[in-house]
Each structure stands twice: as C-alpha cells, then as structure tokens.
Design a protein around this motif. Structure first.
Motif, PDB file in Angstrom:
ATOM      1  N   ALA A 102     -41.902  67.755 -49.103  1.00 22.45           N
ATOM      2  CA  ALA A 102     -41.383  67.118 -50.317  1.00 22.45           C
ATOM      3  C   ALA A 102     -42.291  65.976 -50.744  1.00 22.45           C
ATOM      4  N   VAL A 103     -42.444  65.818 -52.047  1.00 24.18           N
ATOM      5  CA  VAL A 103     -43.218  64.701 -52.592  1.00 24.18           C
ATOM      6  C   VAL A 103     -42.258  63.549 -52.886  1.00 24.18           C
ATOM      7  N   PRO A 104     -42.759  62.334 -52.990  1.00 24.56           N
ATOM      8  CA  PRO A 104     -41.873  61.211 -53.325  1.00 24.56           C
ATOM      9  C   PRO A 104     -41.150  61.438 -54.650  1.00 24.56           C
ATOM     10  N   HIS A 105     -40.005  60.773 -54.811  1.00 26.34           N
ATOM     11  CA  HIS A 105     -39.153  60.968 -55.987  1.00 26.34           C
ATOM     12  C   HIS A 105     -39.907  60.745 -57.289  1.00 26.34           C
ATOM     13  N   ARG A 106     -40.676  59.678 -57.369  1.00 22.84           N
ATOM     14  CA  ARG A 106     -41.378  59.381 -58.630  1.00 22.84           C
ATOM     15  C   ARG A 106     -42.415  60.443 -58.944  1.00 22.84           C
ATOM     16  N   VAL A 107     -43.061  60.965 -57.937  1.00 23.80           N
ATOM     17  CA  VAL A 107     -44.031  62.040 -58.169  1.00 23.80           C
ATOM     18  C   VAL A 107     -43.310  63.278 -58.706  1.00 23.80           C
ATOM     19  N   TYR A 108     -42.170  63.616 -58.104  1.00 21.15           N
ATOM     20  CA  TYR A 108     -41.395  64.768 -58.557  1.00 21.15           C
ATOM     21  C   TYR A 108     -40.985  64.605 -60.023  1.00 21.15           C
ATOM     22  N   GLN A 109     -40.487  63.437 -60.381  1.00 20.63           N
ATOM     23  CA  GLN A 109     -40.067  63.200 -61.764  1.00 20.63           C
ATOM     24  C   GLN A 109     -41.245  63.284 -62.724  1.00 20.63           C
ATOM     25  N   ARG A 110     -42.400  62.750 -62.306  1.00 20.36           N
ATOM     26  CA  ARG A 110     -43.579  62.807 -63.169  1.00 20.36           C
ATOM     27  C   ARG A 110     -44.020  64.251 -63.382  1.00 20.36           C
ATOM     28  N   GLN A 189     -37.441  69.802 -51.664  1.00 25.74           N
ATOM     29  CA  GLN A 189     -37.420  68.611 -52.519  1.00 25.74           C
ATOM     30  C   GLN A 189     -36.009  68.088 -52.754  1.00 25.74           C
ATOM     31  N   LEU A 190     -35.047  68.982 -52.942  1.00 27.43           N
ATOM     32  CA  LEU A 190     -33.716  68.569 -53.370  1.00 27.43           C
ATOM     33  C   LEU A 190     -32.648  68.750 -52.304  1.00 27.43           C
ATOM     34  N   GLY A 191     -33.013  69.318 -51.168  1.00 25.27           N
ATOM     35  CA  GLY A 191     -32.028  69.586 -50.133  1.00 25.27           C
ATOM     36  C   GLY A 191     -31.470  68.316 -49.517  1.00 25.27           C
ATOM     37  N   VAL A 192     -30.248  68.419 -48.995  1.00 23.17           N
ATOM     38  CA  VAL A 192     -29.598  67.290 -48.333  1.00 23.17           C
ATOM     39  C   VAL A 192     -30.252  67.083 -46.967  1.00 23.17           C
ATOM     40  N   THR A 193     -30.559  65.829 -46.651  1.00 27.59           N
ATOM     41  CA  THR A 193     -31.236  65.530 -45.387  1.00 27.59           C
ATOM     42  C   THR A 193     -30.298  64.977 -44.326  1.00 27.59           C
ATOM     43  N   ASP A 194     -29.011  64.860 -44.645  1.00 33.51           N
ATOM     44  CA  ASP A 194     -28.048  64.395 -43.648  1.00 33.51           C
ATOM     45  C   ASP A 194     -27.851  65.489 -42.610  1.00 33.51           C
ATOM     46  N   PRO A 195     -28.176  65.242 -41.333  1.00 34.95           N
ATOM     47  CA  PRO A 195     -28.054  66.304 -40.332  1.00 34.95           C
ATOM     48  C   PRO A 195     -26.623  66.644 -39.966  1.00 34.95           C
TER      49      PRO A 195
END
Length: 212
Positions: A102-110, A189-195
């Motif tokens: 996954a890329v950082p959030h701001r990169v994804y939005q850009r 990128q969008l998946g939940v990371t809570d184990p």
C-alpha cells in the motif's frame, strides 16, 4: 538565616515535551517510524493457456478413472494424468510472484485524482442508479486508467526499470491476470488492518505444547 520548611519553594515541575505529552511518554515520531503498510503477494501464472486447461484436465481424469473401472479395456486415465501433470508443470514454471505494498494515503489520493471518471462512465453509473431506484453518484475514478497507475506505484517486486516497461507488461496481460493484480491492489490499499482478537486455536495449540 534558615528558611522554615513550610516556606521552602516547591520543586519546579518537569518541563513538558515539545508535543505536549508527559515526560517519558510515547512520541508520535516513534509511532510513525513503526508504521508498516500492508503488503501482499500475488502469484501470477503467465502461461494462462496451461493454467486455464488444468480444471478441464482434472475433470477429464476423473471421468477416465470411472470409465476404466467399469470397462474391461486398456486404461485411459494414465495418459490424461500425464497430460494434466504436464499442464501443472508448465503453469508452475511460468509463475511469478508479484509483491504489492500500500502507498501512503496522500499518494493514493493524488493518484486517484489523476484518473477522473469519463463522461461515459458517469452516464452509465447514473443509468444504473436510476434502474435501482437510487440517487446517482459519480464514480470515484476511471478504473481503466487508475488500475495500472495504482499497481505501478504499489509494485515492489519484480523491479520496474521504467514506466514504458510497465505499460508494455500491463498491455500484454489478459483480463484475468489484470483483475488479480487490480483487486489485490485495492485490497492492500483499502483493507482493514485490525487483526481482531487473538486466535483461540493458536492459544490452544501453544498451551498444549507449553509454549503460551
């Protein structure tokens, strides 16, 4: 002159940290340094022809075994089994493991804003919403443009030497291979990371072996 104990000055308070946290508390910079973005491996079988024939060969082998058991004739299953094994070996030899992170959030939005939906996609979404009796909403992006862009920026392995090289690779894939990479890119990128809660099964096994 000795100052009475009751009038002696109290110790000066410990200075607060620059971030306003209590002295000795966890710093945000330490938390940031520990961030590990999700990563996923995608085994891609580049010999799609061999991979697509395996299921049919397995079905044919099962029928051949049943036929051989019921008929007093030379067995047909061994030849089909050899063919199936050849297909499996061909597919395995063509397998390449792609690693997406996954890329950082701001990169994804850009990246997403670089791929706005086309007028045709907006129209199709509106018609689909109308058919369902829902209020139309504009698609978030043009998937045809965004899919290769996101995968390109997430791809850690194999290493890409240039955008042109990646474009040539992407154009050679079939729809199934594209979907494997694209769907994994979105999940990463969008998946939940809570184990979630700890595995009860793991706890039972560790306790059994005295490892808990």
């Amino acid at each position: 002159m000795t100052i009475p104990e009751t009038f002696q000055a109290s110790p000066a308070p410990a200075p607060a940290s620059a971030a306003g946290a209590p002295a000795g508390g966890r710093r945000l910079a330490e938390v940031t340094a520990r961030i590990q973005r999700p990563r996923e491996q995608v085994p891609l079988y580049l010999d799609a022809e061999a991979a697509s024939q395996i299921a049919d060969a397995e079905a044919a082998l099962e029928k051949a075994r049943e036929y051989d058991e019921l008929h007093n004739e030379p067995d047909t299953a061994p030849a089909i089994a050899r063919h199936l094994r050849d297909l499996e070996e061909r597919a395995e030899a063509s397998k390449v493991v792609f690693v997406l992170q996954a890329v950082p959030h701001r990169v994804y939005q850009r990246l997403r804003t670089q791929c706005p939906p086309t007028a045709q996609q907006v129209e199709q979404a509106a018609k689909a919403a109308e058919a369902r009796g829902e209020q139309a909403g504009e698609p978030a992006f043009d998937p045809d443009a965004f899919a290769p862009l996101l995968v390109r920026h997430q791809l850690l392995e194999p290493v890409v030497s240039s955008d042109e090289e990646f474009t040539e690779f992407w154009d050679e894939l079939n729809d199934g291979q594209l979907n494997q990479l694209w769907s994994t890119a979105l999940t990463v990128q969008l998946g939940v990371t809570d184990p979630g809660p700890k595995s009860e099964l793991a706890s039972e096994v560790l306790q059994t072996f005295g490892l808990s």
